[in-house]
Design an enzyme around this catalytic site. Structure first.
Site, PDB file in Angstrom:
ATOM      1  N   HIS A 185      20.702 -17.849 -15.030  1.00 27.81           N
ATOM      2  CA  HIS A 185      19.380 -17.695 -14.286  1.00 27.81           C
ATOM      3  C   HIS A 185      18.560 -17.262 -15.292  1.00 27.81           C
ATOM      4  CE1 HIS A 185      16.862 -17.779 -10.332  1.00 27.81           C
ATOM      5  NE2 HIS A 185      15.940 -17.443 -11.257  1.00 27.81           N
TER       6      HIS A 185
ATOM      7  N   HIS B 149      14.665 -17.923 -17.243  1.00 27.05           N
ATOM      8  CA  HIS B 149      13.490 -18.707 -17.350  1.00 27.05           C
ATOM      9  C   HIS B 149      13.029 -18.727 -18.969  1.00 27.05           C
ATOM     10  CE1 HIS B 149      12.341 -19.612 -13.156  1.00 27.05           C
ATOM     11  NE2 HIS B 149      13.244 -18.449 -12.963  1.00 27.05           N
TER      12      HIS B 149
ATOM     13  N   ASP C 169      10.084 -19.382 -20.239  1.00 22.83           N
ATOM     14  CA  ASP C 169       8.792 -19.035 -20.246  1.00 22.83           C
ATOM     15  C   ASP C 169       8.663 -17.317 -19.944  1.00 22.83           C
ATOM     16  OD1 ASP C 169       9.223 -19.845 -17.708  1.00 22.83           O
ATOM     17  OD2 ASP C 169       7.246 -20.503 -17.378  1.00 22.83           O
TER      18      ASP C 169
ATOM     19  N   GLY D 277       9.514 -20.687  -8.113  1.00 21.71           N
ATOM     20  CA  GLY D 277       8.233 -20.042  -7.182  1.00 21.71           C
ATOM     21  C   GLY D 277       8.381 -19.859  -5.855  1.00 21.71           C
TER      22      GLY D 277
ATOM     23  N   HIS E 124      15.409 -21.774  -5.824  1.00 19.53           N
ATOM     24  CA  HIS E 124      15.078 -20.312  -5.819  1.00 19.53           C
ATOM     25  C   HIS E 124      14.930 -20.323  -4.027  1.00 19.53           C
ATOM     26  CE1 HIS E 124      13.894 -20.075  -9.844  1.00 19.53           C
ATOM     27  NE2 HIS E 124      13.623 -19.058  -9.863  1.00 19.53           N
TER      28      HIS E 124
ATOM     29  N   GLU F 115      13.927 -15.503  -1.525  1.00 26.54           N
ATOM     30  CA  GLU F 115      13.608 -14.374  -2.520  1.00 26.54           C
ATOM     31  C   GLU F 115      12.729 -13.243  -1.546  1.00 26.54           C
ATOM     32  OE1 GLU F 115      12.064 -15.678  -5.941  1.00 26.54           O
ATOM     33  OE2 GLU F 115      11.965 -13.886  -7.005  1.00 26.54           O
TER      34      GLU F 115
ATOM     35  N   ASP G 111      16.986 -13.712 -15.076  1.00 26.66           N
ATOM     36  CA  ASP G 111      15.768 -14.031 -14.648  1.00 26.66           C
ATOM     37  C   ASP G 111      14.787 -14.112 -15.813  1.00 26.66           C
ATOM     38  OD1 ASP G 111      14.447 -15.575 -12.618  1.00 26.66           O
ATOM     39  OD2 ASP G 111      13.706 -13.662 -11.339  1.00 26.66           O
TER      40      ASP G 111
HETATM   41 ZN   LIG Z   1      14.048 -17.394 -11.304  1.00 30.84          ZN
END
Ligand SMILES: [Zn+2]
Length: 301
Positions: free
Chosen positions: A8, A10, A12, A148, A178, A181, A259
């Site tokens: 996991h 990302h 960006d 998100g 996701h 969270e 993450d």
């Molecule tokens: Zn994430």
């Protein structure tokens, strides 16, 4: 420390800082004052940080470069199984087609990581379905994700993505979502039962719902834990109180992930090292988490 998986991460949120600075100068984009996540922000503030990095990643050259560098950084940090995720539609400000963006990321990772395509909560399910169609013959895309978070203004609910996720399953792609969270554990139930999720990103509130826990245990659902990110996004009260120790005691297949290495200023090794300070964690459970991660990579049939 033994070699690990990072499932996991990302794209960006995991640029090298030096690359981010170089690209910002080159593109004449101003660098925000607060670059890094801080403990106890909310998820919305966290998501706003991506505005800067996304502005740097609007051409195929930069997308490929960052993909390549993330693989190099992970490898140097002892990550032997890496999956990188991103939302291709967030890179279309200069008119790139989704295919070009996905191909640029694939070129960058060059088989050294699996690529996961992320829709965002609220996106039109038709768009997410189009990601899956593009991924059909691109076997370097190993999975589909929804990232998100939900909010009341969104027209589409989690279950509205079931068709896209079902198509992903049909094409042999892995499914992760996701979910929970810091929100309702019901999201885990929906993700598993309606979206055929095999892995859950975060899942912090899992233990608040016995049904969700039962479902996760029965189906060997893997929880991609990201404790530093969870602390920063304000979904756990302290790092020590992350539930991964309890999860592992109960037999949940949880693993540790970064993450966003840039925003959170973490690496896979730091996250694993720090996890030993979480309540109920010890070396043995850390090894179990590593084993769980290494066994949970997505592969296309
Ligand atoms: Zn994430």
């Amino acid at each position: 420390m033994q070699n690990r998986a990072d499932l996991h991460r990302h794209l960006d949120g995991s640029l090298r800082e030096s690359t981010a600075m170089e690209l910002a100068t080159e593109l004449n984009i101003s660098v925000p004052k607060n670059l890094y996540f801080k403990p106890h922000m909310d998820l919305g503030t966290a998501l706003s940080h991506f505005e800067f990095t996304l502005s740097l990643l609007q051409n195929t050259k930069n997308i490929a470069r960052v993909g390549k560098e993330i693989c190099e950084d992970a490898n140097a940090d002892g990550v032997e199984l890496l999956e990188i995720r991103f939302g291709p539609h967030l890179h279309q400000r200069e008119g790139l087609r989704l295919e070009e963006i996905i191909d640029a990321a694939l070129e960058g990772v060059d088989g050294k990581a699996g690529l996961i395509l992320c829709g965002l909560y609220g996106d039109d399910p038709k768009l997410i379905k189009s990601f899956v169609e593009i991924a059909k013959d691109r076997l370097g895309v190993v999975g589909l994700d929804l990232a998100g978070g939900p909010d009341s203004s969104q027209e589409f609910k989690l279950e509205d993505y079931s068709e896209a996720f079902s198509l992903a399953a049909e094409y042999g792609m892995g499914r992760t979502v996701h979910a929970s969270e810091g929100r309702s554990p019901e999201e885990i139930i929906t993700a598993v039962t309606k979206l055929q999720a095999q892995r859950i990103g975060h899942g912090v509130t899992l233990l608040e719902n016995p049904k969700a826990l039962e479902l996760v245990l029965e189906n060997d659902i893997v929880i991609e834990a990201c404790p530093t990110s969870n602390l920063q996004c304000g979904v756990i009260p302290s790092f020590q109180e992350h539930p991964i120790g309890k999860w592992l005691d109960l037999g949940v297949k949880a693993c540790l992930n970064t993450d966003n290495t840039f925003f959170s200023q973490v690496s896979s090794s730091s996250e694993h090292q720090n996890a030993l300070s979480i309540n109920g964690m010890d070396e043995q459970k850390l090894s179990k988490a590593i084993e769980n991660g290494l066994a949970a990579g997505f592969t296309r049939r």
